[in-house]
Design a protein around this motif. Structure first.
Motif, short mmCIF file in Angstrom:
data_model
loop_
_atom_site.label_atom_id
_atom_site.label_comp_id
_atom_site.label_asym_id
_atom_site.label_seq_id
_atom_site.Cartn_x
_atom_site.Cartn_y
_atom_site.Cartn_z
N SER A 1 -10.97 13.28 -41.19
CA SER A 1 -12.16 12.84 -41.91
C SER A 1 -11.88 11.63 -42.81
O SER A 1 -12.81 11.08 -43.40
CB SER A 1 -12.71 13.98 -42.77
N GLY A 2 -10.61 11.24 -42.92
CA GLY A 2 -10.24 10.14 -43.82
C GLY A 2 -10.06 10.57 -45.25
O GLY A 2 -9.90 9.73 -46.14
N LEU A 3 -10.08 11.89 -45.50
CA LEU A 3 -10.01 12.37 -46.87
C LEU A 3 -8.66 12.06 -47.51
O LEU A 3 -8.59 11.79 -48.72
CB LEU A 3 -10.27 13.88 -46.89
N GLY A 4 -7.58 12.09 -46.72
CA GLY A 4 -6.28 11.76 -47.28
C GLY A 4 -6.24 10.34 -47.82
O GLY A 4 -5.70 10.09 -48.90
N LYS A 5 -6.85 9.40 -47.11
CA LYS A 5 -6.90 8.01 -47.57
C LYS A 5 -7.74 7.90 -48.83
O LYS A 5 -7.39 7.17 -49.76
CB LYS A 5 -7.48 7.14 -46.46
N VAL A 6 -8.85 8.63 -48.87
CA VAL A 6 -9.73 8.60 -50.05
C VAL A 6 -8.96 9.09 -51.28
O VAL A 6 -8.99 8.46 -52.35
CB VAL A 6 -10.97 9.49 -49.82
N LEU A 7 -8.29 10.22 -51.14
CA LEU A 7 -7.55 10.79 -52.26
C LEU A 7 -6.39 9.90 -52.69
O LEU A 7 -6.14 9.70 -53.88
CB LEU A 7 -7.04 12.18 -51.89
N THR A 8 -5.67 9.34 -51.70
CA THR A 8 -4.55 8.47 -52.02
C THR A 8 -5.03 7.24 -52.80
O THR A 8 -4.43 6.86 -53.81
CB THR A 8 -3.82 8.04 -50.74
N ALA A 9 -6.10 6.62 -52.33
CA ALA A 9 -6.63 5.43 -53.01
C ALA A 9 -7.09 5.77 -54.42
O ALA A 9 -6.86 4.99 -55.37
CB ALA A 9 -7.78 4.84 -52.20
N ALA A 10 -7.73 6.93 -54.60
CA ALA A 10 -8.19 7.33 -55.94
C ALA A 10 -7.00 7.48 -56.89
O ALA A 10 -7.05 7.04 -58.05
CB ALA A 10 -8.98 8.63 -55.86
N GLY A 11 -5.93 8.10 -56.40
CA GLY A 11 -4.75 8.28 -57.23
C GLY A 11 -4.07 6.96 -57.57
O GLY A 11 -3.61 6.75 -58.70
N LEU A 12 -3.99 6.07 -56.60
CA LEU A 12 -3.36 4.77 -56.85
C LEU A 12 -4.16 3.96 -57.87
O LEU A 12 -3.58 3.29 -58.74
CB LEU A 12 -3.24 3.99 -55.54
N ARG A 13 -5.48 4.02 -57.79
CA ARG A 13 -6.31 3.33 -58.78
C ARG A 13 -6.07 3.91 -60.18
O ARG A 13 -6.01 3.17 -61.17
CB ARG A 13 -7.79 3.41 -58.40
N HIS A 14 -5.95 5.21 -60.25
CA HIS A 14 -5.68 5.86 -61.53
C HIS A 14 -4.34 5.39 -62.09
O HIS A 14 -4.24 5.07 -63.29
CB HIS A 14 -5.68 7.38 -61.35
N LEU A 15 -3.30 5.35 -61.24
CA LEU A 15 -1.98 4.94 -61.71
C LEU A 15 -1.98 3.48 -62.17
O LEU A 15 -1.34 3.14 -63.17
CB LEU A 15 -0.95 5.15 -60.60
N ARG A 16 -2.71 2.63 -61.46
CA ARG A 16 -2.79 1.24 -61.88
C ARG A 16 -3.51 1.13 -63.23
O ARG A 16 -3.08 0.38 -64.11
CB ARG A 16 -3.50 0.39 -60.82
N ALA A 17 -4.59 1.88 -63.39
CA ALA A 17 -5.32 1.86 -64.67
C ALA A 17 -4.46 2.40 -65.81
O ALA A 17 -4.63 2.01 -66.97
CB ALA A 17 -6.61 2.67 -64.55
N ALA A 18 -3.52 3.29 -65.46
CA ALA A 18 -2.63 3.85 -66.48
C ALA A 18 -1.50 2.89 -66.84
O ALA A 18 -0.67 3.21 -67.70
CB ALA A 18 -2.05 5.18 -65.99
N GLY A 19 -1.43 1.73 -66.17
CA GLY A 19 -0.45 0.72 -66.50
C GLY A 19 0.80 0.74 -65.65
O GLY A 19 1.78 0.05 -65.96
N CYS A 20 0.79 1.50 -64.55
CA CYS A 20 1.97 1.57 -63.68
C CYS A 20 2.02 0.32 -62.80
O CYS A 20 1.11 0.08 -61.99
CB CYS A 20 1.91 2.82 -62.80
N ALA A 21 3.08 -0.46 -62.92
CA ALA A 21 3.24 -1.65 -62.09
C ALA A 21 3.81 -1.31 -60.73
O ALA A 21 3.60 -2.04 -59.76
CB ALA A 21 4.15 -2.66 -62.79
N GLU A 22 4.54 -0.20 -60.65
CA GLU A 22 5.14 0.23 -59.39
C GLU A 22 4.82 1.70 -59.16
O GLU A 22 4.64 2.47 -60.11
CB GLU A 22 6.66 0.03 -59.41
N VAL A 23 4.79 2.08 -57.89
CA VAL A 23 4.55 3.47 -57.54
C VAL A 23 5.48 3.84 -56.41
O VAL A 23 5.83 3.01 -55.56
CB VAL A 23 3.07 3.70 -57.15
N LEU A 24 5.94 5.07 -56.41
CA LEU A 24 6.85 5.55 -55.37
C LEU A 24 6.30 6.83 -54.77
O LEU A 24 5.40 7.47 -55.32
CB LEU A 24 8.25 5.79 -55.93
N LEU A 25 6.86 7.20 -53.63
CA LEU A 25 6.51 8.46 -52.98
C LEU A 25 7.67 8.88 -52.09
O LEU A 25 8.54 8.08 -51.75
CB LEU A 25 5.21 8.35 -52.18
N TYR A 26 7.66 10.15 -51.71
CA TYR A 26 8.65 10.70 -50.79
C TYR A 26 7.92 11.20 -49.55
O TYR A 26 6.85 11.82 -49.64
CB TYR A 26 9.41 11.86 -51.43
#
Length: 323
Positions: free
Chosen positions: A270-295
């Motif tokens: 349904s594309g829900l994983g992409k929706v959730l991932t994008a929402a989280g990345l926007r949140h991290l950017r708004a929180a001032g994170c210049a870099e993001v990592l994942l495993y």
């Protein structure tokens, strides 16, 4: 610390507070020297939540999920440490993580620890590269010393975990509106745990660590300093039933992390994983994170492709060696 000299290895069922502090200091020294932590988050959580040695009496031993291997020299200095996770021993699997103090490497300390782990797992010291599924030892960052030990003791290489990174400040995040009838809201501590654990189990039934998360495990992480419910996104239907989630994390150094993205298998495609991932990345950017990592698992090609399309690149590799 000086030369290794005579050393003594002891097995411990529990550590006292002073020993925990020594172990944490050793892990910190190894992380500073190598640029990557030698032990995973769960090891540190277990150390902080330890029972003192005096409390390790027979009636409670069935509840203990950790064993400790400690190497000291004649001056009682801590040279090396191995944590053995026995949570899955009933299924025949033991998982270890170890570290040697940077000043004491190439002196036989790592060899002593690996030998002790093999003996604990009832495996022959000499192996032929066959993975029996009995013992796994992590090497975070694919450390050269770990590679030498794996070759010496005949370990196979059954699992790789990719660490991927994205320069979030410059990333072009996709527009990803939620599917019809789906809304995104923040996690509510005290009420959402059971639903998250249920979806997590369905989404990660195949995963040896993540799929086993319990409500107690989740609440334990809620007590961590880094936990922020505002960065824990839930996708729900009109009846507020959980469909998927994206749990983000901000590290002390300011880096963000795509901590866990879990989607109920019934909603996949349904594309829900992409929706959730994008929402989280926007949140991290708004929180001032210049870099993001994942495993991500090295053999999970579909997930890797999704992250690569978002701009993530592999930055490091963790290896699980098996005997």
């Amino acid at each position: 610390m000086g030369n290794v000299g005579p050393v003594q290895l002891t097995w411990r069922n529990g550590l006292d507070q002073a020993e925990v502090a020594e172990v944490v200091a050793l892990l910190d020294a190894a992380a500073e020297a190598d640029g990557v932590a030698p032990a995973g988050e769960h090891v540190l959580m277990r150390l902080r939540a330890h029972r003192d040695v005096a409390q390790q009496i027979e009636p409670v031993q069935a509840d203990v999920r950790s064993e400790h291997f400690v190497v000291r020299n004649a001056a009682d200095e801590l040279l090396g440490y191995a944590h053995l996770d026995t949570a899955d021993e009933t299924d025949g699997l033991l998982v270890a993580e170890l570290a040697v103090h940077p000043a004491q490497r190439r002196g036989g300390v790592g060899t002593r620890l690996v030998r002790a782990l093999l003996e604990r797992a009832d495996l022959p010291v000499e192996g032929a590269g066959e993975d029996t599924g009995r013992l796994r030892i992590w090497s975070h960052g694919e450390h050269p010393g770990a590679l030498r030990l794996a070759e010496r003791f005949g370990f196979a290489r059954p699992r790789e975990l990719w660490r991927m990174g994205l320069r979030l400040a410059a990333a072009e995040l996709p527009e990803a509106p939620a599917p019809d009838g789906v809304s995104i809201r923040a996690f509510r501590p005290g009420s959402d745990e059971a639903a998250v654990v249920a979806v997590n189990h369905r989404a990660f039934r195949w995963h040896p660590e993540q799929g086993a998360m319990s409500e107690a495990d989740l609440r334990e992480k809620e007590a961590e300093d880094w936990f922020d419910a505002a960065g824990f996104f839930l996708a729900v239907d009109p009846q507020d039933r959980l469909l998927g989630f994206h749990w983000t994390k901000v590290h002390p150094d300011g880096r963000g992390e795509v901590y866990v993205v879990g989607v109920d298998p019934d909603t996949q495609g349904s594309g829900l994983g992409k929706v959730l991932t994008a929402a989280g990345l926007r949140h991290l950017r708004a929180a001032g994170c210049a870099e993001v990592l994942l495993y991500v698992e090295g053999d999970n090609a579909p997930a890797i492709k999704v992250y690569q399309r978002l701009g993530f690149e592999r930055t490091d590799l963790d290896v699980q060696f098996g005997r």
